[in-house]
Write an enzyme that holds these catalytic residues in place. Structure first.
Site, PDB file in Angstrom:
ATOM      1  N   THR A  62       0.821  -1.219   0.000  1.00  0.00           N
ATOM      2  CA  THR A  62       0.000   0.000   0.000  1.00  0.00           C
ATOM      3  C   THR A  62       0.855   1.269   0.000  1.00  0.00           C
ATOM      4  OG1 THR A  62      -0.081   0.044   2.428  1.00  0.00           O
ATOM      5  CG2 THR A  62      -1.854  -1.130   1.315  1.00  0.00           C
ATOM      6  N   TRP A 114       4.478   0.266   6.378  1.00  0.00           N
ATOM      7  CA  TRP A 114       3.485   0.670   5.382  1.00  0.00           C
ATOM      8  C   TRP A 114       3.409   2.168   5.144  1.00  0.00           C
ATOM      9  CZ3 TRP A 114      -0.803   3.160   7.777  1.00  0.00           C
ATOM     10  CH2 TRP A 114      -0.891   2.976   9.163  1.00  0.00           C
ATOM     11  N   ASN A 118       3.254  -2.486  14.426  1.00  0.00           N
ATOM     12  CA  ASN A 118       3.003  -3.229  15.656  1.00  0.00           C
ATOM     13  C   ASN A 118       3.599  -4.639  15.594  1.00  0.00           C
ATOM     14  OD1 ASN A 118       0.381  -3.399  13.798  1.00  0.00           O
ATOM     15  ND2 ASN A 118       0.632  -5.346  14.847  1.00  0.00           N
ATOM     16  N   ASP A 136      -1.358  -1.684  19.619  1.00  0.00           N
ATOM     17  CA  ASP A 136      -1.389  -1.452  18.167  1.00  0.00           C
ATOM     18  C   ASP A 136      -0.887  -0.055  17.803  1.00  0.00           C
ATOM     19  OD1 ASP A 136      -1.763  -1.918  15.486  1.00  0.00           O
ATOM     20  OD2 ASP A 136      -3.939  -1.684  15.521  1.00  0.00           O
ATOM     21  N   ASP A 145       1.612   1.310  16.015  1.00  0.00           N
ATOM     22  CA  ASP A 145       2.648   1.331  14.986  1.00  0.00           C
ATOM     23  C   ASP A 145       3.437   2.639  15.046  1.00  0.00           C
ATOM     24  OD1 ASP A 145       0.258  -0.184  14.155  1.00  0.00           O
ATOM     25  OD2 ASP A 145       1.334  -0.577  12.303  1.00  0.00           O
ATOM     26  N   ARG A 181       2.252   7.395  17.329  1.00  0.00           N
ATOM     27  CA  ARG A 181       0.890   6.955  17.603  1.00  0.00           C
ATOM     28  C   ARG A 181       0.654   6.738  19.106  1.00  0.00           C
ATOM     29  NH1 ARG A 181      -1.447   2.545  13.292  1.00  0.00           N
ATOM     30  NH2 ARG A 181      -2.919   1.542  14.681  1.00  0.00           N
TER      31      ARG A 181
END
Lengths: 239, 516
Positions: free
Chosen positions: B156, B224, B242, B285, B287, B312
């Protein structure tokens, strides 16, 4: 695929399905299947059909054009049926018996209850609160009962309270239609839609509460009659 | 007066030289700052629509379009891409490759854009391949598989070009994959190097995982979001995602290197120079796939080559980008899981914040404070801009059997009964002190762009495209485009005019000031 759900009504298999559900489905459908990014699965009615085979097909093959992926080849036939069995086990709309009198409930709704002032059924009623024409298909008996005396327990998304004060000092309160970073639109009890640029107001606030009164003074019989009436609203002929 | 206005218009026109947009972050340091200054707080209210292009492809549009010559190059969801005539928005070519079966993505069939070198465009496809396209025709020159999509890998990210290589990352840490950063020869598509973001047990860092043959293979650490590059240090900076499974840390005791980290890689060999782990043993989670932006910060009169990140996990970080040493870290939103950071930047944990079967509330929420959406650094004002979700989640944990290619998150998080808000934050990048915060009524959705004209542009989930005063955060202009804005805006100039480009829904909009 089996012609019928081999685990139908089997509590142990439903529990195994629950474990799978929390992991694979919970991220979108909520940890208790209550909905989130994906639809609420506790209502007993589903967008893609209501039979076990319909549910199997959705889980196994996914739904084209949505983010619902296909799980069939990943988890196998039995695990798909376990998920179907779990989902059936949380569709509790029919588990609570309806004890009230729907005809009495209808009288209260349009009469002394005043429900129709804010909630529409078919072509009749106010527009401030959610339309209840199909509420019997969408919500469980318990949910309907709780909504009457604890309307803040779970709000229909979007039906929050907006309070604005105009530059002239007038305070207006209504139910949200939209509340964004620049504007707000809301409906007052008279059915009027108000629209403001938030810059043009002295203040504008949204609270995550309902404007619906809590009907704590109603007798148990009145509440049950009302639940019976609401549960009967399924968009079928004559309702 | 009329003469004076005319003179001013001519002068303004003469000052605006043609300006392209050639790489994801506008420069390889990831600034997303344009020196174009035709649009200003004084005239931004006059912005008007030039053209709209509908891609016709359903799904989230996250692309950063590239602008070169007379053409705009943009990628769409579901393995599509488009070349558009810059003047009119009319399509010159379309690239479309059918999605093979078995591709799994966590968050939509998205793509974040092209890289470009000479006449060749580079993108990743969802089935975890890198493809080179002829920019004249959209025809494929080469396509190289990175990993097996049936195992949960997907592509992506927008690549970057570093010397003679196209550098890319991979997605799929919700599916029990093992992340990497790859470099491919721009001419042949042959892989030049790979850096595994999760070491095997016998490699340095391998002892931060259980000593077995499987945990590291499912260890996550996806890559990503596009990294940055410092040519002086010949170093690539890339954030990692993560660990796997996201919310069940019991099966992976240890710090779980190099997940939720920044890795600094030698651009020629892909060898690790240093790493910094923002969130050791992450279970929320969080990341570290936010923009790693390369700037020089002032530390008591001393200039330090730094890499900054609004992570994050709720903290903003400044690291020395030569050594990886921690310099500064401060929360920019509500943080409940850590009391602060110690001298080396390691979080000081608060108990009762980890996921459990019955759930624990922790802040920020699962999407974090700031997420992947593009950030911007304004060098003239020395301000760093990014979006933040300000709120909390309830985090759950479940024991989970690993199935290859299947969702492997170790349960989930829920926002039931919690109503997060959002903001656009401007902070002093040297200190992490917040200069201003523009409050949003709900979580943000889009990236940001800063311009020398003194403006910050962004969009929101309600479909607004808007401009804020870069100095104060005051909203100056908005236009509703009718669908959620996710992509960051870009800007360019042609013929003496500055243009803005923004995707909303499945359409691409171009705005400019009226012709003089």
């Amino acid at each position: 695929m089996a012609a019928q759900n081999p685990f139908a009504g089997n509590a142990a298999e439903a529990d195994a399905g629950r474990g799978l559900f929390r992991i694979m489905c919970g991220p979108c459908h909520g940890i208790k299947a209550q909905g989130g990014r994906g639809p609420d699965l506790t209502l007993g009615v589903y967008n893609a059909g209501n039979t076990d085979r319909d549910l199997y097909r959705v889980i196994a093959s996914g739904v084209s054009g949505t983010e619902m992926p296909a799980y069939g080849s990943r988890i196998g036939d039995d695990n798909v049926w376990r998920l179907v069995t779990y989902i059936r086990s949380v569709a509790n709309r029919r588990e609570v018996p309806v004890t009230g009198d729907a005809a009495e409930g209808e009288k209260i709704y349009w009469g002394k209850g005043g429900c129709g002032n804010c909630h529409r059924i078919g072509q009749r009623g106010g527009v401030m609160g959610p339309d209840l024409t199909l509420v019997g298909r969408k919500r469980s008996i318990e949910y309907l009962r709780r909504a009457l005396d604890k309307p803040n327990a779970d709000l229909t998304p979007g039906f929050y309270t907006v309070t604005v004060v105009t530059k002239q000092g007038q305070k207006i309160q209504g139910v949200q239609r939209s509340f964004d970073n620049f504007t707000t639109q809301f409906v007052t009890a008279d059915g009027k839609v108000h629209s403001y640029q938030r810059d043009d107001l002295q203040s504008s606030e949204r609270s995550y509460t309902s404007l619906m009164p809590a009907y704590t003074s109603w007798s148990e019989a009145m509440l049950n009659d009302m639940v019976a009436y609401l549960a009967s609203l399924r968009g079928e002929a004559g309702k | 007066m009329r003469f004076l206005l005319l003179l001013m218009a001519v002068t303004a026109s003469a000052q605006v030289r043609d300006t392209d947009w050639l790489t994801y972050g506008l420069n390889l340091a990831g600034w997303r700052f344009s020196d174009l200054a035709q649009m200003t707080p004084a005239n931004v209210k006059s912005l008007s629509l030039e053209w709209v292009f509908q891609t016709g492809v359903p799904g989230k549009h996250e692309t950063t379009p590239l602008i070169k010559g007379d053409v705009m190059y943009l990628t769409g969801p579901e393995n599509t891409a488009f070349a558009l005539d810059l003047k009119t928005g009319r399509q010159i070519w379309k690239y479309s490759k059918p999605l093979p079966p078995g591709v799994s993505v966590c968050c939509g069939l998205v793509n974040r854009g092209f890289a470009m070198y000479g006449d060749t465009l580079y993108k990743v496809n969802l089935e975890a391949t890198v493809v080179a396209l002829d920019s004249k025709t959209g025809a494929t020159i080469w396509e190289t598989p990175m990993a097996d999509p049936r195992k949960g890998y997907s592509g992506t990210v927008a690549p970057i070009i570093v010397k003679d290589k196209v550098v890319v990352g991979i997605a799929g840490a919700e599916f029990g994959t093992r992340g990497f950063v790859d470099a491919y020869d721009i001419k042949t598509g042959k892989r030049a190097w790979r850096f595994w973001t999760v070491p095997s047990p016998d490699e340095p860092g391998g002892n931060s995982w259980p000593n077995d043959k499987v945990a590291y293979q499912r260890g996550g650490g996806s890559t990503w979001i596009t990294g940055t590059y410092d040519p002086g240090l010949n170093t690539i900076y890339w954030g990692t995602g993560n660990p796997g499974p996201d919310m069940n840390g019991d099966v992976r005791p240890g710090d779980n290197l190099y997940t939720c980290s920044l890795v600094a890689l030698d651009a020629d060999t892909g060898k690790l120079k240093w790493h910094f782990q923002y969130t050791p043993h992450d279970v929320h989670d969080w990341d570290a796939t936010e923009d790693p932006v390369l700037i020089d910060v002032d530390r008591g009169g001393r200039k330090v080559k730094a890499v900054i990140m609004a992570n994050r996990n709720g903290f903003y970080y400044v690291l020395d980008r030569t050594t990886g040493e921690f310099i500064e870290g401060k929360p920019y939103t509500e943080v409940s899981w850590a009391k602060g950071l110690d001298k080396r930047g390691r979080p000081i944990l608060v108990s009762g914040q980890d996921p459990t079967p019955d759930g624990n509330k922790s802040c920020p929420g699962g999407g974090g404070g700031h997420n992947w959406q593009a950030t911007a650094y304004h060098p003239l004002l020395n301000l760093y801009y990014f979006t933040s979700t300000d709120g909390c989640h309830t985090y759950y944990m479940t024991n989970q059997q690993f199935l290859e290619g299947a969702w492997y998150q170790g349960s989930t998080f829920s926002g039931e009964g919690l109503f997060p808000k959002g903001s656009i934050v401007a902070l002093n990048p040297s200190t992490g002190d917040i200069k201003w915060r523009w409050q949003m009524v709900s979580p943000p959705s889009a990236g940001v762009l800063a311009t020398a004209g003194g403006l910050v542009f962004s969009g929101d989930s309600f479909g607004y495209f808007f401009a804020l005063d870069a100095k104060t955060g005051k909203p100056l202009w908005n236009r509703n485009l009718g669908a959620t804005v996710i992509a960051p805006p870009v800007t360019y100039a042609r013929g003496g005019r500055q243009f803005l480009v923004i995707s909303a829904g499945t359409s691409v909009f171009t705005f400019a000031l009226p012709k003089p």
